[in-house]
Design an enzyme around this catalytic site. Structure first.
Site, PDB file in Angstrom:
ATOM      1  N   ARG A   7      93.895  27.917  51.498  1.00 23.12           N
ATOM      2  CA  ARG A   7      93.356  27.901  50.286  1.00 23.12           C
ATOM      3  C   ARG A   7      95.096  27.191  49.629  1.00 23.12           C
ATOM      4  NH1 ARG A   7      91.308  31.781  46.485  1.00 23.12           N
ATOM      5  NH2 ARG A   7      92.510  32.996  46.565  1.00 23.12           N
ATOM      6  N   HIS A  41      78.912  26.406  50.052  1.00 27.85           N
ATOM      7  CA  HIS A  41      79.689  28.039  49.858  1.00 27.85           C
ATOM      8  C   HIS A  41      78.910  28.687  48.857  1.00 27.85           C
ATOM      9  CE1 HIS A  41      81.991  31.251  50.070  1.00 27.85           C
ATOM     10  NE2 HIS A  41      82.692  31.333  50.073  1.00 27.85           N
ATOM     11  N   ASP A  80      88.241  28.152  44.317  1.00 26.77           N
ATOM     12  CA  ASP A  80      86.781  28.722  43.814  1.00 26.77           C
ATOM     13  C   ASP A  80      85.986  28.102  42.228  1.00 26.77           C
ATOM     14  OD1 ASP A  80      87.165  30.621  45.574  1.00 26.77           O
ATOM     15  OD2 ASP A  80      88.183  31.977  44.457  1.00 26.77           O
ATOM     16  N   ASP A  92      82.818  35.547  56.006  1.00 25.95           N
ATOM     17  CA  ASP A  92      83.852  35.592  54.879  1.00 25.95           C
ATOM     18  C   ASP A  92      83.986  36.928  55.512  1.00 25.95           C
ATOM     19  OD1 ASP A  92      84.980  35.593  52.347  1.00 25.95           O
ATOM     20  OD2 ASP A  92      83.810  34.318  51.505  1.00 25.95           O
ATOM     21  N   ASP A 130      92.679  32.475  53.736  1.00 25.83           N
ATOM     22  CA  ASP A 130      92.590  32.590  52.379  1.00 25.83           C
ATOM     23  C   ASP A 130      92.921  33.852  51.514  1.00 25.83           C
ATOM     24  OD1 ASP A 130      91.396  31.972  49.913  1.00 25.83           O
ATOM     25  OD2 ASP A 130      89.369  33.425  49.963  1.00 25.83           O
TER      26      ASP A 130
END
Ligand SMILES: *[C@@H]1O[C@H](CO)[C@@H](O)[C@H](O)[C@H]1NC(C)=O
Ligand SMILES: *[C@@H]1O[C@H](CO)[C@@H](O)[C@H](O)[C@H]1NC(C)=O
Length: 929
Positions: free
Chosen positions: A585, A659, A601, A401, A514
């Site tokens: 995303r 994740h 998320d 990340d 992302d």
């Protein structure tokens, strides 16, 4: 701007629980939604001018005008151009634009996979105020001139789709803003009368949207006679079957970074795919609303009991089956595709013919992925990598990340924590593993950062409303955003992926894009202001408003432009030899051509595990079969039972990645009690055993465009009980998955479809056979994953445990044959090198496998295959056998060999041991009594 950003960062960091609804607009706070939602005229103000109708090739074109009656002052006298085109495969397209706009209206650019192919269109008649047309497949279109209405008839002559039945077609014509001083007083007063408040500017919280083009919304209603349910328009956390919206908010499509998004909601989140499917026992049809602006969708299902019965009777003539939907978008033109099915698989295919299929993914990407925000340094990565081996859990990919970068500057490495990225990657690839690193579209505004300096100098950034470089706040702090609409920006960005430009990367490093809604922490609704400016190719004489697009026009496709540039860069870095893997995303129509999608998320709560199933079903129906959720939940910590159930569910979802949030407790599989670790290991191994099955499904998706992950009604379209089932689903037409999604479950309700066709289902653990008869209770302990194989199917498995999928390339197969009521079964197997494009040069194996009572055959579909594999068949399991054969002989390459067989269970499972048949060549097995 910056001070505003700081407290938000703080909020994000401390993790205040639950979505802050105040950050996001309701329909009433979104000017055009508030303005257009109540628009329900008794009769459409639009009229087709019959004298102007021309049919040329596959296109009807004509002029449409609006009447300027006293009753409907909202719609001024205006001229529009209408085109209706017939496209291949039972699809039509309607486009309505202003005939002579003061500057061009935006037309969505990237959703379509090239120009749709034309079908023949014939004018049947033009009389009685109606135009009748037909395509080559016998579908008819009836256009009523006044009031304007489009009826699409199926091949039986029944009305399947009606457009503008509810008269909600509306296009707000572009107007010039009148400066008070330009006009004399009388005119100025008139202007004020016509222009509603908010036409030239709107506020939301502390944000002002300058709306330089004024109001430019479009709307359209679509009716689906005979439909029981409608589906689609992901991404929402609501049920798969859409619900009536009359008493609440419409479904919203606007790509947003919604912190701790809520469940059972029609609020917009990261993705927006404006496609709807209507299904009933008579037919399945669909509409694709080709528009990238903010969109709201209202739904009325006349059968769901929320609509007053007098209205239901009035509209549906008492038989109740009908669903109406309506799209309202902030800008663009009316551009809608009507897909006439008429079976579910047909509409899903028709949609992917328009927007593209998911290309064959590299095989490793269908295996297990291990991610965390963040694996903090090289030693951490090595430790995680090694622990998979220590604990005998296969894994294919480790993810990094944002913290791997040099302070959030993409295409760089933290020089302390990641000093030897190339060596780190080489260590992973030695075990057949890969690395995925994150690259976001926001660029740190820091002097000396090459990307920022190049983008500034070369003019590659999105501009603000005044034409200066737009500055927002994101992970790096002050950031600007690449304007991928500028070909120079996309090219520059693609080139950053070259190995020499991104040292430490190789063909085995793949990419995660992302925050590409885009997320802007201090922007309106945590995204980019709508009056920001994007590049438009210069054209002679176009200046001012005609010389750029506003963010409002393109918002929902911004992320698609980013992943397209990423895809291009990853192809070019390796001379178009290797298939890229990208995760995104932000999602829009067409995203599936470049990337897999995850549901963003989520949190370690049972509700989010449950939501992952309908969310991915909805995305799969909208072309995005490669979908998954963060296994274990991103926020919070999953207790052992939830973690176990999530791994078990994830093992049967296309994208399988664990994740977690930076502030949660570490939770790699071995950090739980050994009993839990054993369950997680078992779930991951089950995935690897079925990897070739998944790979074959994805290959077949490239051929037929239908979802890999399917709702029951796709395969059992007449079985009404299935229409609202969204906690269980099919993989292809062969496996049925009902993951355990409830805490403390001792049993789950499994629905076995196919009653009318005498379908049989076999529990994959025990081979116990069940006759399809709707719901039954399956007892479950913590180790049980309820999965059933359809009688009549063959599923390939590989049972040997390796460290990664790459190391399984030569491992032998087990073929599981589940017999139907006629003692037959069919299946297929696809094999190639797993990562290159050589399969396009016939370097692959695609075999059809067929079982009949007297023989089993394995036949290459591409007999001249240039690919060979050392893999072989080590076992054939035949479940549901009624009369066991006495002998079996393998025939292959002119030789015949006797095979050994054993019977198991209640003598209904026959196992052929070590048949030793190859996968690269044809063979057959003959059975004798
Ligand atoms: C790569 O593996 C070797 C051998 O295990 C190890 O010594 C080295 O530190 C690893 N390098 C990185 C960057 O992880
Ligand atoms: C069995 O075969 C008959 C005749 O071909 C066919 O109509 C029927 O659908 C088959 N049944 C199953 C369960 O496949």
């Amino acid at each position: 701007m910056k001070p505003l950003g700081l407290p938000l960062i703080f909020l994000l960091a401390v993790g205040v629980l639950g979505v802050d609804r105040n950050n996001f607009k309701t329909c009433d706070q979104s000017g055009f939604c508030k303005r257009l939602r109540p628009f329900k005229p008794e009769k459409s103000q639009y009229t087709l001018n019959l004298d102007t109708v021309i049919v040329h090739g596959n296109v009807l074109s004509a002029e449409v005008t609006t009447a300027n009656t006293e009753a409907e002052k909202k719609v001024p006298l205006w001229k529009y151009s209408l085109t209706l085109s017939a496209l291949v495969d039972g699809t039509f397209r309607i486009q309505v634009d202003e005939a002579d706009p003061i500057y061009p209206r935006y037309r969505t650019q990237l959703a379509l996979d090239g120009e749709p192919k034309a079908d023949g269109l014939q004018l049947v008649s033009k009389e009685g105020g109606k135009v009748t047309l037909t395509n080559t497949q016998g579908h008819k279109v009836l256009i009523t001139a006044e009031p304007l209405k489009f009826e699409f008839l199926d091949q039986n002559g029944d009305v399947a789709v009606v457009i503008n039945e509810n008269s909600q077609l509306l296009i707000e014509p572009l107007r010039l803003k009148r400066e008070k001083n330009d006009e004399d007083e009388e005119n100025a007063e008139n202007a004020v009368e016509v222009e509603e408040e908010g036409t030239w500017g709107e506020n939301f919280k502390s944000h002002h949207d300058s709306k330089p083009r004024g109001n430019e919304a479009v709307s359209l209603d679509v009716s689906f006679p005979d439909a029981d349910q409608i589906y689609g328009i992901p991404e929402h956390t609501d049920k798969f079957a859409l619900r009536t919206t009359t008493s609440g908010e419409p479904y919203r499509l606007y790509n947003l970074d919604v912190f701790e998004y809520e469940l059972d909601s029609r609020m917009a989140i990261y993705g927006a795919v404006p496609v709807l499917y209507a299904h009933g026992s008579k037919r399945t049809v669909g509409v694709f609303w080709h528009n990238s602006a903010e969109t709201w969708v209202d739904v009325v299902n006349y059968a769901d009991g929320t609509v007053v019965s007098s209205l239901v009777n009035l509209v549906t003539g008492g038989h109740k089956r009908r669903v109406d939907a309506r799209f309202i978008s902030e800008s663009g033109i009316v551009d809608v595709f009507v897909m006439l099915g008429n079976k579910p698989a047909d509409v899903f295919r028709q949609y992917t013919k328009l927007t593209g299929v998911t290309p064959l993914p590299p095989k490793f990407s269908l295996a297990y992925h291990q991610s965390r925000w963040n694996y903090v340094d090289e030693a951490d990565v090595r430790g995680v990598d090694e622990n998979f081996d220590v604990h005998d859990i296969p894994a294919d990919v480790i993810w990094l990340d944002i913290e791997y970068t040099d302070r959030k500057k993409y295409f760089t490495w933290d020089s302390e924590k990641f000093r030897h990225p190339a060596e780190m990657v080489a260590n992973l690839t030695a075990k057949g593993r890969r690395l995925v690193v994150i690259i976001d579209p926001h660029i740190k505004r820091e002097a000396g950062y090459f990307l920022h300096e190049d983008a500034t100098e070369q003019g590659l950034y999105v501009k603000d409303k005044d034409g200066n470089i737009y500055e927002g706040w994101c992970w790096p702090g002050s950031s600007s955003y690449l304007d991928f609409f500028n070909p120079a920006a996309s090219k520059y960005y693609s080139e950053r992926y070259r190995f020499e430009n991104f040292p430490g990367t190789s063909k085995d490093v793949h990419i995660w894009n992302d925050m590409n809604e885009p997320s802007v922490f201090n922007g309106p609704e945590i995204t980019m202001p709508k009056d920001c400016r994007h590049y438009k190719p210069p054209q002679d004489g176009q200046d001012g408003l005609a010389s750029y697009w506003e963010h409002r026009h393109i918002h929902n496709e911004y992320g698609l432009w980013q992943i397209r540039a990423t895809n291009e860069g990853m192809l070019e870095r390796a001379d178009h030899k290797y298939r890229p893997f990208i995760l995104t995303r932000s999602t829009f129509a067409g995203t599936q051509r470049y990337a897999a999608v995850w549901t963003g998320d989520n949190a370690a709560e049972w509700g989010f595990l449950q939501a992952s199933v309908p969310m991915c079903l909805s995305l799969a129906a909208a072309g995005v079969s490669f979908c998954g959720s963060d296994v274990g939940g991103f926020f919070k910590y999953p207790e052992p039972e939830l973690m176990t159930r999530w791994y078990q569910a994830g093992a049967y979802q296309a994208f399988f990645r664990a994740h977690s949030h930076i502030e949660t407790k570490r939770r790699e599989p071995w950090l739980y009690e050994p009993s839990t670790t054993a369950l997680l290991r078992d779930a991951v191994r089950r995935r690897y055993a079925l990897l070739d099955f998944w790979y074959t499904l994805f290959y077949e998706h490239t051929l037929d465009g239908t979802p890999v992950t399917r709702p029951y009604f796709q395969e059992y379209p007449n079985e009404e009980e299935t229409y609202t089932i969204d906690d269980q689903y099919l993989l292809g037409d062969k496996l049925l998955v009902r993951p355990v999604l409830e805490a403390g479950a001792k049993s789950v309700k499994v629905y076995l479809p196919g009653r009318d066709t005498n379908t049989l289902w076999y529990d994959v653990d025990s081979y116990q056979m069940h006759k399809a008869n709707g719901y039954f209770n399956q007892e479950v302990n913590i180790a049980k994953i309820p999965v059933y194989q359809r009688g009549g199917s063959v599923v390939p498995r590989r049972e040997r445990v390796r460290r990664s999928s790459t190391l399984m390339a030569n491992d032998p197969f087990t073929l599981v044959v589940a017999l139907d009521a006629n003692n037959t079964a069919q299946g297929s197997l696809y094999i190639d090198d797993g990562e290159t494009y050589e399969y396009k040069n016939n370097k692959y194996i695609y075999a059809k496998i067929s079982y009949e009572p007297k023989q089993m055959t394995y036949t290459l579909v591409n007999p001249s295959a240039q690919f060979s594999s050392r893999a072989w068949i080590e076992r054939i399991v035949i479940a549901g056998i009624r009369a066991a054969p006495r002998t079996a002989r393998l025939h292959h390459g002119g030789r015949s060999t006797a095979l050994q067989m054993t019977l198991h269970r209640g003598n209904d499972v026959l196992v052929i041991r070590k048949p030793g048949a190859p996968v690269s060549e044809d063979w057959s097995i003959q059975f004798a009594e």
